[in-house]
Design an enzyme around this catalytic site. Structure first.
Site, PDB file in Angstrom:
ATOM      1  CD  GLU A 144      45.696  23.913  38.014  1.00 33.48           C
ATOM      2  OE1 GLU A 144      44.937  24.888  37.779  1.00 33.48           O
ATOM      3  OE2 GLU A 144      46.475  23.871  38.961  1.00 33.48           O
ATOM      4  CD  GLU A 153      44.247  31.049  38.449  1.00 33.85           C
ATOM      5  OE1 GLU A 153      44.527  30.248  37.527  1.00 33.85           O
ATOM      6  OE2 GLU A 153      44.848  31.078  39.533  1.00 33.85           O
TER       7      GLU A 153
END
Length: 657
Positions: A144, A153
């Site tokens: 995730e 990210e």
């Protein structure tokens, strides 16, 4: 080890570097994180659990042991799901040490210590082999690593490395794939967050039109995505010009390439208009068949589906480099370019693409450079600030108040960062206008932006820029004249919370010796207001979870609670409240007033009192905002705009924090 942290000082208007203890970063990371939000995201958690069960089953059906690699494990939730689903062993990677320590405790508390090994490293540092962190490569990859933009990210380079060094060829992946969707829209509201619109001013000698300089008009802006709760954007604030189309997909079960690339789709506008904005979101399929799907699609895409509220994944607003007129039925090409961490878009008429038969030329044309601000405005002003400057209702309030206070012999000084007030004051008849630019962000040279602005409007010799801090202002800066009208919005680029703009009061105090005895200060005062509210969803980001899908995560709850008790974490948080529906439990209440006609008092200003709750509900927090009283009867609010439905439901300024 000590940490130096920048913090805005509203008494000086400057960023100051303060020394903090070694736990500072840890507490800030935990207190301001979205861990609680993710744990409360029922849709996300259920879909991950379903996908993990299915992946483990597929591996077991092949007669293999299920070895799981969980990158960015956080609380260890996904690894515990895998262990519970029958995985033989899980390697849970977490680079943030306090979080890794918490994961160890949570895993132990839930009885999975023999099945899960928490590794406190970045995944690119993990080793595989008899003496390594992992005994063997994994055949199930669970991650995730996503943000609202999907790749912001570092998901792509992380997956790329994992496939090369940490997982088996042909491994199962949860999620299996991600797909990015786009829709072309026209929206004056959202476009106002990127461009400065002309301002019309009715002066005594006719209408004046204040225009931005050409370098600002043609500037592509900045590459950072604008992520918002698109489900709170009123439908009458935008017009869809195309259907929703698939822009690109990433298959996480196969080797992933992080190198810069582009994707191109052909669109056929369903409506003529001005293409300004690309709205984007993604979904993830937890299994190869796509039966287990988690989507970020906004309300108008799947109107019959129940929407899962979440703040860790929202929707994206991308600004095209320039406004492009499109005609219904006339095809256009939309190009998405990306690097490892960000995406940006460009639009072309289809006939321009059709003229290029050579693929290399086609590719070169598609490889649009990442947007770089060349006008400085996008470096100085954030998107809410652009919206504020383009707010016609707000501007009319300032014009109306300036008309009341300005005279033909007025000597006007403006103290605000990048404000239009000096130009408005000149157009409305002030004899002499100066603006104080303290240059507190020297890197971006704000005075150069305003020099270009004044030049574009033939005002170079009409408005003087003073590059000095208020306390260093000299009579010679003002040509030995006293200031008869002191104005400010106020707005300062270092301000995060509503009361940070009270720097205007300190600046007003610093220049008091240069003020005429009968000086007019605009705004004449400010007031801090508050209201107790029950949030529809925002409460989730701070609410304890207890158990998540049957797993005890109270250790995480305790960590968040401890960090929220940390000094700075007890301060108010800035939020764009129009994105977070709430209902009032009390009436709006004035908490403090600040009289700008007087200097800052030597004593501390404070207040105590009680708030009467008028309605039943859950008291989630106090909403605070400032109101600036420009004159006795003209005010501007930075927060609450309207109470409706018998004072229960609230409407906040689309710019308020």
């Amino acid at each position: 080890m000590k940490t130096f942290c920048g913090r805005a000082n509203p008494t000086t208007g400057s960023m100051e570097w303060l020394e903090e203890g070694e736990d500072y970063d840890y507490h800030q990371e935990i207190a301001r994180s979205r861990y609680a939000d993710m744990l409360h995201d029922k849709d996300r958690n259920v879909k991950y659990y379903q996908g993990i069960r299915a992946a483990v089953s597929r591996v077991k059906e092949r007669g293999e042991k299920a070895i799981v690699l969980d990158i960015g494990t956080g609380t260890g939730l996904l690894s515990m799901m895998a262990a519970s689903a029958g995985a033989d062993f899980c390697y849970a990677i977490e680079v943030f040490k306090p979080m890794a320590n918490a994961a160890v405790k949570i895993v132990e508390k839930n009885g999975f210590s023999d099945k899960i090994k928490v590794i406190n490293k970045h995944s690119t540092e993990v080793t595989v082999g008899p003496d390594g962190d992992m005994q063997s490569r994994a055949n199930i990859l669970v991650t995730e690593l996503f943000d609202t933009e999907l790749i912001g990210e570092g998901a792509l380079p992380t997956y790329e490395h994992a496939h090369k060094y940490l997982v088996q060829e042909g491994c199962e992946a949860v999620p299996h794939r991600a797909t990015v969707y786009v829709q072309l829209v026209e929206s004056r509201r959202m476009w106002s967050w990127k461009k400065l619109f002309p301002v019309h001013v009715e002066a005594e000698d006719g209408e004046k039109i204040l225009v931005p300089p050409s370098e600002m008009e043609n500037c592509p802006g900045v590459p950072s995505v604008c992520d918002i709760q698109l489900n709170q954007m009123p439908s009458n604030d935008f017009s869809t010009l195309s259907d929703v189309v698939k822009m690109f997909s990433v298959d996480f079960s196969k080797p992933v390439q992080s190198a810069s690339t582009y994707y191109r789709v052909q669109l056929e506008p369903v409506k003529s208009g001005k293409a300004q904005i690309v709205l984007s979101w993604w979904d993830i399929d937890m299994d190869p068949s796509g039966m287990i799907n988690c989507t970020m699609a906004p309300y108008w895409v799947k109107p019959t589906s129940a929407l899962q509220w979440r703040d860790h994944w929202m929707q994206c607003v991308y600004f095209l480099p320039r406004e492009e007129p499109v005609l219904q039925g006339e095809k256009v090409y939309l190009t998405a370019c990306r690097d490892e961490y960000s995406v940006w878009y460009n639009l072309q008429k289809a006939r321009e693409g059709e003229e290029r038969a050579d693929e290399e030329e086609h590719k070169a044309d598609a490889g649009v450079e990442s947007p770089v601000c060349r006008c400085r405005a996008h470096l100085l002003w954030n998107r809410p600030r652009f919206g504020e400057l383009n707010d016609q209702t707000r501007t009319r309030q300032y014009i109306k108040s300036l008309r009341k206070v300005l005279k033909t012999d007025s000597v006007c000084l403006c103290i605000s960062d990048g404000s239009l007030l000096p130009v408005l004051a000149h157009y409305l008849g002030a004899k002499q206008v100066q603006c104080l630019q303290p240059s507190r962000i020297d890197l971006y040279h704000p005075h150069k932006l305003w020099q270009a602005f004044f030049k574009a409007n033939n005002l170079e010799d009409k408005i003087k820029i003073i590059e000095a801090r208020p306390e260093l202002l000299k009579p010679s800066h003002l040509e030995d004249k006293k200031i008869s009208v002191l104005v400010g919005e106020p707005f300062f680029t270092t301000s995060l919370l509503p009361w940070h703009n009270l720097y205007f009061w300190y600046a007003r105090t610093a220049v008091s010796t240069h003020l005429a005895s009968n000086v007019t200060v605009l705004p004449q005062s400010a007031s801090l207001h508050m209201m107790i509210v029950e949030f529809q969803d925002l409460w989730r980001i701070r609410s304890p979870c207890g158990t998540c899908e049957g797993f005890d995560v109270r250790t995480m709850d305790d960590m968040i609670k401890d960090s929220l008790n940390f000094r700075e974490s007890r301060e108010a948080e800035p939020h764009p409240l129009w994105e977070y529906p709430c209902k009032s439990l009390s009436d709006p209440q004035e908490v403090l007033t600040f009289d700008f006609t007087q200097t800052v008092p030597q004593h501390c200003l404070s207040t105590e009192g009680s708030v009467k709750l008028l309605r039943k509900g859950k008291s989630h927090g106090a909403v605070l905002w400032m109101e600036y009283h420009l004159t006795a009867d003209i005010s501007v609010s930075t927060g609450l705009m309207q109470l409706s439905n018998e004072k229960v439901h609230l409407h906040f300024n689309l710019l308020c924090q």
